[in-house]
Design a protein around this motif. Structure first.
Motif, PDB file in Angstrom:
ATOM      1  N   PHE A 187      49.029  37.845  21.979  1.00 54.86           N
ATOM      2  CA  PHE A 187      49.953  37.141  22.612  1.00 54.86           C
ATOM      3  C   PHE A 187      51.060  38.214  23.305  1.00 54.86           C
ATOM      4  N   PRO A 188      51.419  37.975  24.398  1.00 57.86           N
ATOM      5  CA  PRO A 188      51.441  36.651  25.257  1.00 57.86           C
ATOM      6  C   PRO A 188      49.960  36.754  25.889  1.00 57.86           C
ATOM      7  N   ILE A 189      49.420  35.537  25.965  1.00 60.69           N
ATOM      8  CA  ILE A 189      48.225  35.063  26.216  1.00 60.69           C
ATOM      9  C   ILE A 189      47.851  35.198  27.743  1.00 60.69           C
ATOM     10  N   ILE A 190      49.020  34.808  28.500  1.00 59.67           N
ATOM     11  CA  ILE A 190      48.918  35.037  30.025  1.00 59.67           C
ATOM     12  C   ILE A 190      49.979  35.961  30.648  1.00 59.67           C
ATOM     13  N   CYS A 191      49.503  36.889  31.333  1.00 61.05           N
ATOM     14  CA  CYS A 191      49.870  38.029  32.068  1.00 61.05           C
ATOM     15  C   CYS A 191      49.978  37.849  33.555  1.00 61.05           C
ATOM     16  N   ALA A 192      50.898  38.711  34.089  1.00 64.85           N
ATOM     17  CA  ALA A 192      50.704  38.625  35.584  1.00 64.85           C
ATOM     18  C   ALA A 192      50.028  39.961  35.996  1.00 64.85           C
ATOM     19  N   VAL A 193      49.636  40.003  36.964  1.00 66.48           N
ATOM     20  CA  VAL A 193      49.007  41.127  37.819  1.00 66.48           C
ATOM     21  C   VAL A 193      49.896  41.876  38.603  1.00 66.48           C
ATOM     22  N   LYS A 194      49.956  43.333  38.300  1.00 70.10           N
ATOM     23  CA  LYS A 194      50.840  43.940  39.138  1.00 70.10           C
ATOM     24  C   LYS A 194      50.159  45.118  39.668  1.00 70.10           C
ATOM     25  N   ASN A 195      50.231  45.436  40.827  1.00 72.95           N
ATOM     26  CA  ASN A 195      49.354  46.641  41.560  1.00 72.95           C
ATOM     27  C   ASN A 195      47.879  46.436  41.180  1.00 72.95           C
ATOM     28  N   ASP A 196      47.308  45.310  41.230  1.00 71.58           N
ATOM     29  CA  ASP A 196      45.979  45.265  40.830  1.00 71.58           C
ATOM     30  C   ASP A 196      45.535  45.457  39.287  1.00 71.58           C
ATOM     31  N   ARG A 197      46.580  45.637  38.661  1.00 69.46           N
ATOM     32  CA  ARG A 197      46.493  46.014  37.195  1.00 69.46           C
ATOM     33  C   ARG A 197      46.978  44.814  36.175  1.00 69.46           C
ATOM     34  N   CYS A 198      46.275  44.595  35.162  1.00 76.06           N
ATOM     35  CA  CYS A 198      46.887  43.839  34.021  1.00 76.06           C
ATOM     36  C   CYS A 198      48.383  44.385  33.415  1.00 76.06           C
ATOM     37  N   SER A 199      49.250  43.356  33.605  1.00 76.79           N
ATOM     38  CA  SER A 199      50.589  44.069  33.467  1.00 76.79           C
ATOM     39  C   SER A 199      50.836  44.372  31.956  1.00 76.79           C
ATOM     40  N   LYS A 200      49.813  43.914  30.884  1.00 74.61           N
ATOM     41  CA  LYS A 200      50.211  44.006  29.413  1.00 74.61           C
ATOM     42  C   LYS A 200      49.389  45.251  29.103  1.00 74.61           C
ATOM     43  N   CYS A 201      48.062  45.535  29.575  1.00 70.94           N
ATOM     44  CA  CYS A 201      47.369  46.752  29.027  1.00 70.94           C
ATOM     45  C   CYS A 201      47.060  47.763  30.086  1.00 70.94           C
ATOM     46  N   GLY A 202      47.251  47.316  31.531  1.00 69.96           N
ATOM     47  CA  GLY A 202      47.204  48.428  32.628  1.00 69.96           C
ATOM     48  C   GLY A 202      45.704  48.489  33.098  1.00 69.96           C
ATOM     49  N   MET A 203      44.849  47.606  32.700  1.00 70.78           N
ATOM     50  CA  MET A 203      43.414  47.692  32.879  1.00 70.78           C
ATOM     51  C   MET A 203      43.597  47.124  34.654  1.00 70.78           C
ATOM     52  N   GLU A 204      42.833  48.141  35.472  1.00 68.65           N
ATOM     53  CA  GLU A 204      42.539  47.749  36.689  1.00 68.65           C
ATOM     54  C   GLU A 204      41.590  46.590  36.753  1.00 68.65           C
ATOM     55  N   LEU A 205      41.766  45.833  37.763  1.00 68.66           N
ATOM     56  CA  LEU A 205      40.901  44.610  38.162  1.00 68.66           C
ATOM     57  C   LEU A 205      39.750  45.184  38.819  1.00 68.66           C
ATOM     58  N   ILE A 207      36.347  44.247  41.557  1.00 71.25           N
ATOM     59  CA  ILE A 207      36.344  43.904  42.827  1.00 71.25           C
ATOM     60  C   ILE A 207      36.172  42.202  42.599  1.00 71.25           C
ATOM     61  N   VAL A 208      35.193  41.904  41.897  1.00 69.06           N
ATOM     62  CA  VAL A 208      34.864  40.402  41.377  1.00 69.06           C
ATOM     63  C   VAL A 208      36.109  39.927  40.830  1.00 69.06           C
ATOM     64  N   GLY A 209      36.829  40.484  39.961  1.00 62.40           N
ATOM     65  CA  GLY A 209      38.231  40.195  39.464  1.00 62.40           C
ATOM     66  C   GLY A 209      39.288  39.637  40.471  1.00 62.40           C
ATOM     67  N   LYS A 210      39.216  40.500  41.357  1.00 61.58           N
ATOM     68  CA  LYS A 210      40.261  40.482  42.811  1.00 61.58           C
ATOM     69  C   LYS A 210      39.920  39.121  43.162  1.00 61.58           C
ATOM     70  N   GLU A 211      38.526  39.115  43.514  1.00 66.57           N
ATOM     71  CA  GLU A 211      38.143  37.989  44.561  1.00 66.57           C
ATOM     72  C   GLU A 211      38.352  36.530  43.678  1.00 66.57           C
ATOM     73  N   LYS A 212      37.975  36.630  42.367  1.00 66.64           N
ATOM     74  CA  LYS A 212      38.358  35.567  41.655  1.00 66.64           C
ATOM     75  C   LYS A 212      39.836  35.134  41.602  1.00 66.64           C
ATOM     76  N   LEU A 213      40.781  36.018  41.331  1.00 63.78           N
ATOM     77  CA  LEU A 213      42.151  35.873  41.559  1.00 63.78           C
ATOM     78  C   LEU A 213      42.314  35.234  42.615  1.00 63.78           C
ATOM     79  N   ALA A 214      42.020  35.734  43.890  1.00 70.67           N
ATOM     80  CA  ALA A 214      42.316  35.472  45.113  1.00 70.67           C
ATOM     81  C   ALA A 214      42.090  33.917  45.472  1.00 70.67           C
ATOM     82  N   SER A 215      40.925  33.532  44.995  1.00 67.83           N
ATOM     83  CA  SER A 215      40.456  32.205  45.008  1.00 67.83           C
ATOM     84  C   SER A 215      41.100  31.183  44.171  1.00 67.83           C
ATOM     85  N   GLY A 216      41.881  31.678  43.233  1.00 67.04           N
ATOM     86  CA  GLY A 216      42.469  30.672  42.416  1.00 67.04           C
ATOM     87  C   GLY A 216      41.923  30.491  41.037  1.00 67.04           C
TER      88      GLY A 216
END
Length: 231
Positions: A187-205, A207-216
């Protein structure tokens, strides 16, 4: 979907706060400690009683052994007569000395054992008195915790009712994954992406992850496994 999940998480955080508050409350602490003590006390008392019986049995055996060895000293009561008769009694004196030393050693063991028995009895009586005291406290703590718990349950039920309404607008499969993460204390279970990184743990997305996020598509952080969304 993200908007609904965020609403659900906001409401769910209220439930989590109530749960945490209840888990760290003085009422729960007193109640759980007393309950834990009373659960373990009978086993401890029984073990201490068994230890006392074992010590008493050892004491009985040592006393018997002492008496048996002391009895053999009677064979040396007439050493003075043997001396008068001119007999060489060095052998008898040596045996008598060895027996006396053995008796002294056994007596020391007996004294130590008697002390252990007294200490064990004191420990047993102390635990017994404490158990009686905690039994009385448990009644009081149990009543206070029940009253506290009932108040918290009313708060939790209100939040759960609201969560149930919000869950109707969320994909069941996503909801299932959310509950799984919740049970794993993420928890929290849902976090925003900032600068292509997880705002909770800092892991960078990736390429596939960025594409999925862009497609919704629903996306999980590859490191902390939280749901991610782009603000």
């Amino acid at each position: 979907m993200i908007e609904q999940l965020l609403k659900y998480q906001t409401e769910d955080s209220k439930l989590l706060n109530i749960e945490r508050e209840a888990a760290t409350s003085e009422e729960w602490k007193n109640y759980s400690q007393a309950k834990s003590f009373l659960t373990k006390a009978p086993e401890k008392l029984e073990a201490m009683d068994a230890k006392a019986r074992e010590l008493e049995s050892l004491l009985e055996k040592l006393n018997k052994k002492y008496d048996e060895i002391a009895e053999t000293l009677k064979d040396f009561e007439h050493l003075d007569e043997l001396v008068e008769d001119g007999a060489d009694i060095s052998f008898y004196k040596k045996n008598a000395t060895q027996i006396a030393d053995k008796l002294k050693s056994i007596k020391s063991e007996i004294n130590a054992l008697v002390k252990s028995i007294k200490d064990a009895d004191t420990e047993y009586q102390t635990l017994k008195k404490k158990t009686i005291t905690v039994q009385e406290q448990y009644k009081e703590y149990s009543a206070k915790y029940k009253e506290y718990k009932n108040g918290k349950l009313a708060e939790m039920d209100a939040v759960k009712a609201e969560l149930k309404k919000l869950a109707k607008d969320i994909n069941p499969e996503v909801m299932k994954r959310y509950e799984t993460k919740r049970s794993e204390r993420i928890f929290p279970i849902i976090c925003a992406v900032k600068n292509d990184r997880c705002s909770k743990c800092g892991m960078e997305l990736s390429i596939v992850g960025k594409e999925k996020l862009a497609s919704g598509e629903a996306l999980e952080c590859e490191n902390c496994h939280r749901f991610l969304y782009k603000e």
